[in-house]
Structures are given as structure tokens and as C-alpha cells.
Write an enzyme that holds these catalytic residues in place. Sequence first.
Site, PDB file in Angstrom:
ATOM      1  N   CYS A 240      52.985 -48.973 -43.374  1.00 31.95           N
ATOM      2  CA  CYS A 240      54.081 -49.941 -43.488  1.00 31.95           C
ATOM      3  C   CYS A 240      54.328 -50.612 -42.143  1.00 31.95           C
ATOM      4  O   CYS A 240      54.623 -51.813 -42.078  1.00 31.95           O
ATOM      5  CB  CYS A 240      55.363 -49.243 -43.933  1.00 31.95           C
ATOM      6  SG  CYS A 240      55.359 -48.550 -45.592  1.00 31.95           S
TER       7      CYS A 240
ATOM      8  N   CYS B 206      42.871 -45.864 -23.808  1.00 29.52           N
ATOM      9  CA  CYS B 206      43.039 -45.589 -22.381  1.00 29.52           C
ATOM     10  C   CYS B 206      41.761 -45.829 -21.597  1.00 29.52           C
ATOM     11  O   CYS B 206      41.796 -46.298 -20.455  1.00 29.52           O
ATOM     12  CB  CYS B 206      43.500 -44.147 -22.174  1.00 29.52           C
ATOM     13  SG  CYS B 206      45.105 -43.781 -22.896  1.00 29.52           S
TER      14      CYS B 206
ATOM     15  N   ARG C 259      66.967 -18.865 -24.932  1.00 28.88           N
ATOM     16  CA  ARG C 259      67.620 -20.125 -24.561  1.00 28.88           C
ATOM     17  C   ARG C 259      67.680 -21.096 -25.723  1.00 28.88           C
ATOM     18  O   ARG C 259      68.517 -22.003 -25.739  1.00 28.88           O
ATOM     19  CB  ARG C 259      66.899 -20.770 -23.370  1.00 28.88           C
ATOM     20  CG  ARG C 259      66.887 -19.923 -22.100  1.00 28.88           C
ATOM     21  CD  ARG C 259      68.290 -19.508 -21.657  1.00 28.88           C
ATOM     22  NE  ARG C 259      68.286 -18.856 -20.350  1.00 28.88           N
ATOM     23  CZ  ARG C 259      68.127 -17.558 -20.127  1.00 28.88           C
ATOM     24  NH1 ARG C 259      67.958 -16.735 -21.174  1.00 28.88           N
ATOM     25  NH2 ARG C 259      68.129 -17.052 -18.906  1.00 28.88           N
TER      26      ARG C 259
ATOM     27  N   CYS D  53      53.070 -51.712 -49.718  1.00 35.40           N
ATOM     28  CA  CYS D  53      52.188 -50.904 -48.875  1.00 35.40           C
ATOM     29  C   CYS D  53      51.061 -50.290 -49.717  1.00 35.40           C
ATOM     30  O   CYS D  53      51.322 -49.683 -50.755  1.00 35.40           O
ATOM     31  CB  CYS D  53      52.967 -49.798 -48.183  1.00 35.40           C
ATOM     32  SG  CYS D  53      51.933 -48.677 -47.210  1.00 35.40           S
TER      33      CYS D  53
ATOM     34  N   GLY E  84      45.822 -36.574 -23.948  1.00 36.80           N
ATOM     35  CA  GLY E  84      47.040 -36.883 -23.200  1.00 36.80           C
ATOM     36  C   GLY E  84      48.312 -36.546 -23.934  1.00 36.80           C
ATOM     37  O   GLY E  84      49.231 -35.947 -23.372  1.00 36.80           O
TER      38      GLY E  84
ATOM     39  N   CYS F 156      55.715 -45.408 -44.079  1.00 32.48           N
ATOM     40  CA  CYS F 156      54.567 -44.681 -43.551  1.00 32.48           C
ATOM     41  C   CYS F 156      53.939 -45.520 -42.444  1.00 32.48           C
ATOM     42  O   CYS F 156      54.364 -46.649 -42.173  1.00 32.48           O
ATOM     43  CB  CYS F 156      53.555 -44.356 -44.654  1.00 32.48           C
ATOM     44  SG  CYS F 156      52.518 -45.742 -45.196  1.00 32.48           S
TER      45      CYS F 156
END
Length: 249
Positions: A173, A187, A11, A243, A38, A170
Site C-alpha cells: 500500500c 548502501c 529493569r 492493493c 546494519g 501493508c
Amino acid sequence: MDDGQLLRYSRQIMLEAIDIEGQERLLASRVLVVGAGGLGSPVALYLAAAGVGHLTLADADSVELSNLQRQVAHGMSDLDRNKAESARESALALNPGCDIAVVTQHLEGAAMDDAVAAVDLVLDCTDRFSSRYAINAASRKAGKPLVSGAAIRFSGQLAVFDPRDPASPCYACLYPPGEGGDEELRCAENGVVAPLVGLIGCFQALEAVKLLSGAGTPHRGLSTFDGMSGQWRHFQVPRDPACPVCASR
């Protein structure tokens, strides 16, 4: 590919953007997934199913009952098992032809650099700023593309950082070190609705398949998702010339 592989991946092979050449690139690819919770659960399952040939799953945590609400690579029989080992078993159940290694310690320092340098692509599926900065720095050092995801409460986000693109920013940044201030926004302390991590993790897996197979155009900028309204927003993220991580690279 043998006849079994041609059938298994048929597929995807029938998609003009992937075809046999793209599928063969997937089979030859090496990917590091940092975090098997998760976000890492759907990432590991979909990348194995899609035919990524070599996966390394890194996670030092063990499966807890509170994880099962959203971390779909694990089940009741996996309680107290290492998450990387549990996710490996689930991914191999989908595709035993995938070569899957596990790292059961926290990746840091030279170990992080070595793990990133050994693969073609890195997926950040962690939930700590310290881990995200370390993964980003190693990705920049090794010149390997990084697919970063995050999910909390009803909000998610995704960004792709590719050091091979001179214009690509990155992670530092986007979130300069020392300015995050949300180290504890996780969480365990703030909650997360179950399907959100699946949605963001699948987005990460899709971008990984595109980058590895050569299909489509890699994601640019930052995409955020508001689960309460069902709306996506996209932001351009320029490279920061000051950065501390990528300005000199």
C-alpha cells in the site's frame, strides 16, 4: 522465570507496561529477523538482550570489511563468515538463554512462507525492494505483524504493518509494486552514515518489544528521519482498497 531471569530482566519487569506478564510473553515469543546487517545487527542484539525467547536470523551474505563501519554485530574476526551465524554468536554472548536459529540461504517462495508462519512477528531488515515485497506478502498470508525499517545516506524510515488490524495497510500500500523505481538504492551504491542504521534498528526493536509484550500502542503510519537536520516526520498511511496484496484479505 527463575531467579537469574528475574534479575536479568528486572529493569523491564519494573515497568508497569511490561511487568512479569509482559516479560513472560517476550520469553515465549518467536521472532524472524530477515537481514543481519546494519538494521539486523541492533535488532538481533536488543531483542536477545530484552529476553525474546526464540529468534531466527536469516541472511545469506558474508561479512565484508566495508560492513564493519555500521554492522555492529560483526567484528574483524567475522570477516567472510555468514552474517546470520556471526550475529547469532554476538547475540548469544549477550544472552545465552535465548534460543537462536539461523537461515543461511535467501528466503523465498515456500521457505519464506514457512519461516513467517512459524513465528509471532517478523522484522524486515533488508535493503532490497524484492525482499521487502516478498516478506510483506508472506506476512499478510500468515497474518503476522511486520516491522519494516530502511536506512540510506542520512535518511531512515520505519513502519509497522499488522494484518490483525483491519485498518492496517501493508508495505505494498505504501510502495505499490512497479512504482518503486529505486531497486538499486542500496548502501553499497549510495552510502550510509554509521549511526543511522543503529537508530532505525533500535526503533524496530522497540516496536517489536511493544507488540510482543503488549506494552504501549503499536506504531501507526510511516515515520521518517532526516539525519542531516535531526528531525522526525510522521505520515498517516491509509490502506489501499486496490492493493494487489492486501485488498482481498
